[in-house]
Design an enzyme around this catalytic site. Structure first.
Site, short mmCIF file in Angstrom:
data_model
loop_
_atom_site.label_atom_id
_atom_site.label_comp_id
_atom_site.label_asym_id
_atom_site.label_seq_id
_atom_site.Cartn_x
_atom_site.Cartn_y
_atom_site.Cartn_z
N GLU A 255 32.16 -0.91 -33.90
CA GLU A 255 32.15 -1.91 -34.61
C GLU A 255 31.63 -2.82 -33.65
OE1 GLU A 255 32.99 -2.44 -37.89
OE2 GLU A 255 34.17 -0.22 -38.09
N CYS A 294 33.60 -11.70 -35.53
CA CYS A 294 32.40 -10.76 -35.97
C CYS A 294 31.94 -10.76 -37.21
CB CYS A 294 32.74 -9.16 -35.75
SG CYS A 294 34.50 -9.16 -36.69
P1 NAP Z 1 32.51 -6.11 -24.73
O1 NAP Z 1 32.47 -6.98 -23.57
O2 NAP Z 1 31.95 -5.27 -25.07
O3 NAP Z 1 34.19 -5.67 -24.60
C1 NAP Z 1 34.81 -5.07 -25.73
C2 NAP Z 1 35.86 -4.06 -24.94
O4 NAP Z 1 35.14 -3.31 -24.28
C3 NAP Z 1 36.93 -4.70 -24.06
O5 NAP Z 1 38.08 -4.20 -24.23
C4 NAP Z 1 36.30 -4.13 -22.76
O6 NAP Z 1 37.29 -4.15 -21.64
C5 NAP Z 1 35.79 -2.95 -23.07
N1 NAP Z 1 34.86 -2.37 -22.17
C6 NAP Z 1 33.98 -2.91 -21.73
N2 NAP Z 1 33.05 -2.15 -20.72
C7 NAP Z 1 33.86 -0.65 -20.96
C8 NAP Z 1 33.42 0.39 -20.41
N3 NAP Z 1 32.24 0.55 -19.70
N4 NAP Z 1 34.25 1.53 -20.81
C9 NAP Z 1 35.24 1.13 -21.53
N5 NAP Z 1 35.75 -0.07 -22.16
C10 NAP Z 1 34.86 -0.99 -22.08
O7 NAP Z 1 32.89 -7.20 -26.22
P2 NAP Z 1 33.82 -8.50 -26.37
O8 NAP Z 1 33.14 -9.57 -25.42
O9 NAP Z 1 35.24 -8.36 -26.02
O10 NAP Z 1 33.88 -8.80 -27.74
C11 NAP Z 1 32.69 -9.68 -28.32
C12 NAP Z 1 31.67 -8.74 -29.13
O11 NAP Z 1 32.62 -8.05 -29.96
C13 NAP Z 1 30.76 -9.78 -29.95
O12 NAP Z 1 29.54 -9.09 -29.79
C14 NAP Z 1 31.27 -9.44 -31.41
O13 NAP Z 1 30.27 -9.26 -32.45
C15 NAP Z 1 31.80 -7.93 -31.24
N6 NAP Z 1 33.09 -7.81 -32.14
C16 NAP Z 1 32.76 -6.88 -33.40
C17 NAP Z 1 33.74 -6.79 -34.24
C18 NAP Z 1 33.59 -5.82 -35.20
O14 NAP Z 1 34.57 -5.36 -36.01
N7 NAP Z 1 32.31 -5.46 -35.78
C19 NAP Z 1 35.10 -7.43 -34.16
C20 NAP Z 1 35.39 -8.37 -33.23
C21 NAP Z 1 34.32 -8.40 -32.07
P3 NAP Z 1 37.38 -5.35 -20.57
O15 NAP Z 1 37.66 -6.58 -21.38
O16 NAP Z 1 38.68 -4.93 -19.76
O17 NAP Z 1 36.07 -5.24 -19.81
#
Ligand code: NAP
Length: 531
Positions: A255, A294
């Site tokens: 997602e 999102c």
């Molecule tokens: P993110 O930076 O991609 O992080 C998401 C999750 O992934 C966090 O728990 C992060 O952990 C983890 N993570 C990062 N790198 C990783 C790796 N190499 N291996 C395993 N886990 C890893 O995203 P975000 O900044 O939290 O969220 C914002 C984005 O989420 C936006 O683009 C939004 O559109 C999207 N979003 C989508 C939905 C949907 O349902 N489609 C819902 C909500 C948000 P750490 O925090 O510990 O780095």
């Protein structure tokens, strides 16, 4: 004052953060609230322990799994105010934003609890009707879903620490898979407390819920094809996970980013009930959770002749927004969650301004209410106008994950031509979570819906008929699927029992019909699954 160190919960024990710790902040004041890390955790042992616990979960009936989910929901509800307080502190949420997240978690767990109750004493789910395979009805075939015998790893985004965790937990646990849940580190305070409460509820078989507060270490490199990963977050992280998990044969649900749209039908007159729903829904989506949803509307498509009226109506709403410390009651929009988000959104707005004009909010600069202006990750709501949406690139490519949206005119033409032009432009987003369409013209709606469906996980119709009953396009409901194709990640979650398919194996079974019915009984008609 000493800073709290958060713990992870693995092998049925709380393990305090060790090694290099990440800090969690109050985004309004930049005060450090807590530290966390997963150094010292033996991910291999944690995974094995969780996998073994799955047996006890699979032995429970759906009704028993549902009762456990109901107990978790009740526990969170009992601590609702405490969780709301943590979301205000660590997430930059206003009280209303925090309720949206926490109540979403409570309601989703309760909904899946009720689905479990409806399935009663069953342990596996029939999929569809039996089919006759032989000369007589005696030789038949059925399909059924049974839980995968691995672990469901859940990786969540920062913006919905409670709901994001709960919606994944509810579906996986009802399906019969143990869970290792990992929140985003920056806003983990709510998820940490929610996990503590879920453990304290003692509703689940031992080992079936683990919680990682910090990095996932080498966990993903240890997964095998029985395990699954459900990820919510940014497209770049999703890309990394795809590369990491595909060679291991691990099922992944993504997602990710989404350029959601709102479309106003040419029949909607300013001041009509459908107009009012449109304006309220779009304005809410720009400002709720400071646009960090999102499902938030990023592009607004409006017939050319209505552009100035829509602009005026939205600006009137946005002018009333009070940005500041969300702990203060009169504040209606808090800060962004992190300094990185603030940097990314400013950069995204600059890219949009290269092809659109800011008609409200300029560059988003704001003097926050009841807050030190030299601190915090504040940005004001911004409305842009892009007069040539067909020529625009960033508009359809870049998700600006903050309180901003862009108005786009549709060329003069018939309702049918405008529906087709809108679908064309909206689909330049490459696949989105949700599109909202506001109209009372059935022909226009039909043309728009059929033109948009293939590029969307959900289409929301706002009109006079449903006024006063809808929660708006930004609210994800457990009854309906959530996810979107392409740019949005290609995933699918929730949708009632449909969400359980990801955690299950579908098996065809053929033989004597009476035997099939005895081994895999069908659900009562009222609860008959559609997955
Ligand atoms: P993110 O930076 O991609 O992080 C998401 C999750 O992934 C966090 O728990 C992060 O952990 C983890 N993570 C990062 N790198 C990783 C790796 N190499 N291996 C395993 N886990 C890893 O995203 P975000 O900044 O939290 O969220 C914002 C984005 O989420 C936006 O683009 C939004 O559109 C999207 N979003 C989508 C939905 C949907 O349902 N489609 C819902 C909500 C948000 P750490 O925090 O510990 O780095």
């Amino acid at each position: 004052m000493s800073i709290q160190t958060l713990s992870s919960f693995v092998q049925d024990s709380w393990v305090p953060g060790q090694g290099a710790l990440a800090s969690l902040f109050n985004p309004a004041t930049e005060e450090e609230l807590a530290r966390t890390g997963t150094g010292g955790i033996d991910f291999g042992a944690a995974l094995e322990y969780a996998r073994k616990s799955g047996q006890a979960l699979r032995e429970l009936t759906f009704a028993e799994r549902g009762a456990a989910l109901r107990a978790l929901s009740k526990m969170l509800h009992g601590h609702r105010d405490e969780l709301i307080g943590l979301a205000i502190q660590n997430g930059g949420n206003t009280r209303s934003d925090a309720k949206f997240d926490i109540d979403g978690a409570i309601a989703t767990l309760a909904h899946y609890g009720d689905l479990g109750a409806g399935l009663g004493s069953l342990r596996v789910l029939r999929d569809g009707d039996a089919v006759q395979l032989g000369r007589t009805a005696r030789y038949a075939g059925i399909h059924f879903w049974s839980p995968r015998e691995g672990v469901a790893v859940h990786i969540n985004a920062f913006n919905f620490p409670a709901w994001g965790m709960a919606e994944k937990l509810a579906t996986a646990l009802l399906a019969g898979m143990p869970v290792i849940s990992k929140p985003a580190t920056s806003s983990a305070l709510v998820a940490f407390r929610a996990a503590q409460l879920c453990v304290e509820a003692k509703a689940l078989p031992p080992g079936t819920l683990s919680f990682l507060c910090g990095s996932s270490g080498d966990l993903l490199d240890r997964l095998n094809p029985n395990d699954v990963v459900a990820f919510t977050g940014g497209a770049q992280t999703a890309e990394k996970l795809r590369g990491q998990l595909a060679p291991r044969g691990v099922r992944l649900n993504v997602e990710a980013d989404s350029l959601n749209s709102a479309l106003l039908g040419p029949d909607v007159e300013p001041g009509s009930p459908s107009w009012d729903i449109f304006v309220a829904d779009v304005a809410r989506d720009i400002t709720q959770k400071a646009g960090q949803k999102c499902t938030a509307t990023r592009r607004i498509f409006v017939p050319q002749e209505r552009i100035s009226a829509v602009q005026e109506a939205l600006i009137e709403r946005l002018s009333t927004v009070k940005v500041g410390d969300p702990a203060v009651a009169e504040v209606t929009m808090g800060p962004l969650a992190t300094r990185d988000q603030l940097r990314d959104i400013k950069a995204g707005l600059a890219r949009l301004r290269a092809e659109a004009t800011s008609v409200f909010g300029g560059e988003g600069t704001v003097v926050p209410l009841s807050a030190d202006p030299s601190k915090g990750f504040f940005i004001g709501p911004t409305l842009l106008l892009c007069s040539s949406p067909h020529a625009a690139v960033a508009l359809h490519r870049d998700e600006v994950f903050g309180p901003a949206a862009t108005l786009c005119p549709l060329q003069p033409g018939s309702a049918s031509e405008q529906a087709r032009e809108a679908a064309l432009l909206i689909k330049r987003g490459g696949g989105s979570l949700v599109c909202s369409v506001f109209s009372d013209d059935r022909a226009f709606l039909s043309e728009a819906v059929l033109g948009l469906a293939s590029a969307h996980g959900r289409v929301y119709l706002g009109s006079e008929k449903v006024a006063g009953q809808t929660f708006g396009p930004g609210t994800v409901l457990p009854q309906l699927v959530h996810g979107g194709p392409g740019h949005a990640g290609g995933g699918e979650e929730l949708g009632g029992l449909r969400g359980m398919a990801f955690y299950s194996q579908r098996t065809a079974l053929q033989g004597d019909r009476a035997l099939l019915d005895a081994i895999v009984p069908a659900a009562a008609p009222a609860a008959a699954p559609t997955i």
